[in-house]
Design an enzyme around this catalytic site. Structure first.
Site, PDB file in Angstrom:
ATOM      1  N   PHE A   2      20.121   7.650  16.168  1.00  0.00           N
ATOM      2  CA  PHE A   2      19.234   8.573  15.448  1.00  0.00           C
ATOM      3  C   PHE A   2      19.665  10.006  15.767  1.00  0.00           C
ATOM      4  O   PHE A   2      18.858  10.852  16.170  1.00  0.00           O
ATOM      5  CB  PHE A   2      17.770   8.356  15.830  1.00  0.00           C
ATOM      6  CG  PHE A   2      17.275   6.947  15.666  1.00  0.00           C
ATOM      7  CD1 PHE A   2      16.829   6.497  14.428  1.00  0.00           C
ATOM      8  CD2 PHE A   2      17.263   6.075  16.733  1.00  0.00           C
ATOM      9  CE1 PHE A   2      16.368   5.194  14.270  1.00  0.00           C
ATOM     10  CE2 PHE A   2      16.805   4.774  16.594  1.00  0.00           C
ATOM     11  CZ  PHE A   2      16.358   4.334  15.359  1.00  0.00           C
ATOM     12  N   ASN A   7      22.063  17.479  17.589  1.00  0.00           N
ATOM     13  CA  ASN A   7      21.428  18.330  18.603  1.00  0.00           C
ATOM     14  C   ASN A   7      21.689  17.858  20.030  1.00  0.00           C
ATOM     15  O   ASN A   7      21.763  18.668  20.954  1.00  0.00           O
ATOM     16  CB  ASN A   7      19.920  18.402  18.355  1.00  0.00           C
ATOM     17  CG  ASN A   7      19.576  19.216  17.119  1.00  0.00           C
ATOM     18  OD1 ASN A   7      20.413  19.954  16.619  1.00  0.00           O
ATOM     19  ND2 ASN A   7      18.363  19.075  16.632  1.00  0.00           N
ATOM     20  N   GLU A  23      23.240   7.631  12.478  1.00  0.00           N
ATOM     21  CA  GLU A  23      22.081   8.194  11.792  1.00  0.00           C
ATOM     22  C   GLU A  23      21.942   7.508  10.434  1.00  0.00           C
ATOM     23  O   GLU A  23      22.937   7.152   9.804  1.00  0.00           O
ATOM     24  CB  GLU A  23      22.265   9.709  11.623  1.00  0.00           C
ATOM     25  CG  GLU A  23      21.276  10.404  10.729  1.00  0.00           C
ATOM     26  CD  GLU A  23      19.846  10.250  11.219  1.00  0.00           C
ATOM     27  OE1 GLU A  23      19.001   9.838  10.404  1.00  0.00           O
ATOM     28  OE2 GLU A  23      19.578  10.547  12.399  1.00  0.00           O
ATOM     29  N   ASN A  51      21.607   2.048   9.120  1.00  0.00           N
ATOM     30  CA  ASN A  51      20.158   1.854   9.167  1.00  0.00           C
ATOM     31  C   ASN A  51      19.813   1.232  10.520  1.00  0.00           C
ATOM     32  O   ASN A  51      19.982   0.029  10.729  1.00  0.00           O
ATOM     33  CB  ASN A  51      19.708   0.939   8.029  1.00  0.00           C
ATOM     34  CG  ASN A  51      18.191   0.805   7.982  1.00  0.00           C
ATOM     35  OD1 ASN A  51      17.484   1.197   8.912  1.00  0.00           O
ATOM     36  ND2 ASN A  51      17.677   0.241   6.897  1.00  0.00           N
ATOM     37  N   ASP A  72      17.008   8.690  20.151  1.00  0.00           N
ATOM     38  CA  ASP A  72      16.046   9.731  19.768  1.00  0.00           C
ATOM     39  C   ASP A  72      15.410   9.359  18.427  1.00  0.00           C
ATOM     40  O   ASP A  72      15.668  10.005  17.411  1.00  0.00           O
ATOM     41  CB  ASP A  72      16.755  11.089  19.685  1.00  0.00           C
ATOM     42  CG  ASP A  72      15.789  12.221  19.361  1.00  0.00           C
ATOM     43  OD1 ASP A  72      14.574  12.064  19.599  1.00  0.00           O
ATOM     44  OD2 ASP A  72      16.252  13.257  18.860  1.00  0.00           O
ATOM     45  N   CYS A  99       8.950  11.085  20.394  1.00  0.00           N
ATOM     46  CA  CYS A  99       7.875  11.980  19.944  1.00  0.00           C
ATOM     47  C   CYS A  99       6.562  11.204  19.804  1.00  0.00           C
ATOM     48  O   CYS A  99       5.571  11.749  19.321  1.00  0.00           O
ATOM     49  CB  CYS A  99       8.249  12.634  18.615  1.00  0.00           C
ATOM     50  SG  CYS A  99       8.568  11.457  17.281  1.00  0.00           S
TER      51      CYS A  99
END
Length: 213
Positions: A2, A7, A23, A51, A72, A99
């Site tokens: 991901f 970053n 990704e 995926n 991530d 998150c």
């Protein structure tokens, strides 16, 4: 995993590692490649669109062996990716950036209970002050063997049986409560009817006993 536009990928590569980023968005992969080139890291970084919500043991093994993996994911977590890890493909270290503490806790359970990892440390970063959102980071090290696919399936079947039994017990308890409530309601109605009939009988008796006018 991901990786977005790189970053994390690019700082890791700048430290000297060779990094492969994956990704699910073609647009983000294109930007990640441009980002690596712009920073002069194109020889240390490669990117691939995939995926990661449909990873299998076979497709994960086809990527080759990684010694470390940074994950991530979005709020849905990385359950399928982590379930695809086998003893032959398991990275020695996994750093999980999240998150959503709920899916991090769920996925940590997969790593610890079925993939032979130990949670070494974890922490939170308050990136969004005055909101309820935080970023969590967890570090896992491989310290034991992975369960086989058959063992995992057996464990999941047992857990599902426990959940089914709990649901059945909950439904039975609810039905019992509803039956008890219905019986209490019926008794209440019967008592009201009986009281009404008693009053009517008493009234008729009192009327019958009066002298004619």
């Amino acid at each position: 995993m991901f990786c977005g536009i790189g970053n994390f990928t690019l700082p890791i590569a700048r430290s000297g590692a060779t990094v492969h980023g994956m990704e699910g968005s073609e647009a983000l992969v294109k930007r990640a490649v441009e980002n690596a080139t712009h920073n002069g890291l194109q020889h240390k970084v490669s990117y691939e669109m995939a995926n990661l919500f449909e990873v299998t043991e076979e497709s994960f093994a086809a990527l080759g062996k990684f010694d470390k993996m940074l994950v991530d994911p979005p709020r849905d977590g990385a359950m399928q990716l982590l379930k695809a890890i086998t003893e032959d493909t398991a990275p020695q270290r996994i750093v999980y950036v999240s998150c959503n503490p709920a899916t991090l806790a769920r996925d940590a359970g997969v790593l610890v209970h079925t993939k032979g990892y130990t949670l070494k440390t974890a922490g939170i970063i308050n990136m969004f002050p005055h909101t309820g959102h935080v970023e969590s980071v967890a570090w896992f090290e491989k310290t034991g063997p992975c369960m086989t696919r058959a063992e995992v399936e057996a464990m999941e079947a047992e857990e599902e049986a426990v959940r089914d039994a709990a649901r059945a017990a909950s439904m039975a308890a609810r039905q019992e409560r509803e039956a008890l409530a219905a019986a209490e309601k019926a008794l209440e109605v019967a008592e009201k009817v009986a009281a009404k009939e008693a009053r009517r009988a008493a009234y008729l008796a009192s009327v019958a006993g009066k002298p004619a006018q």
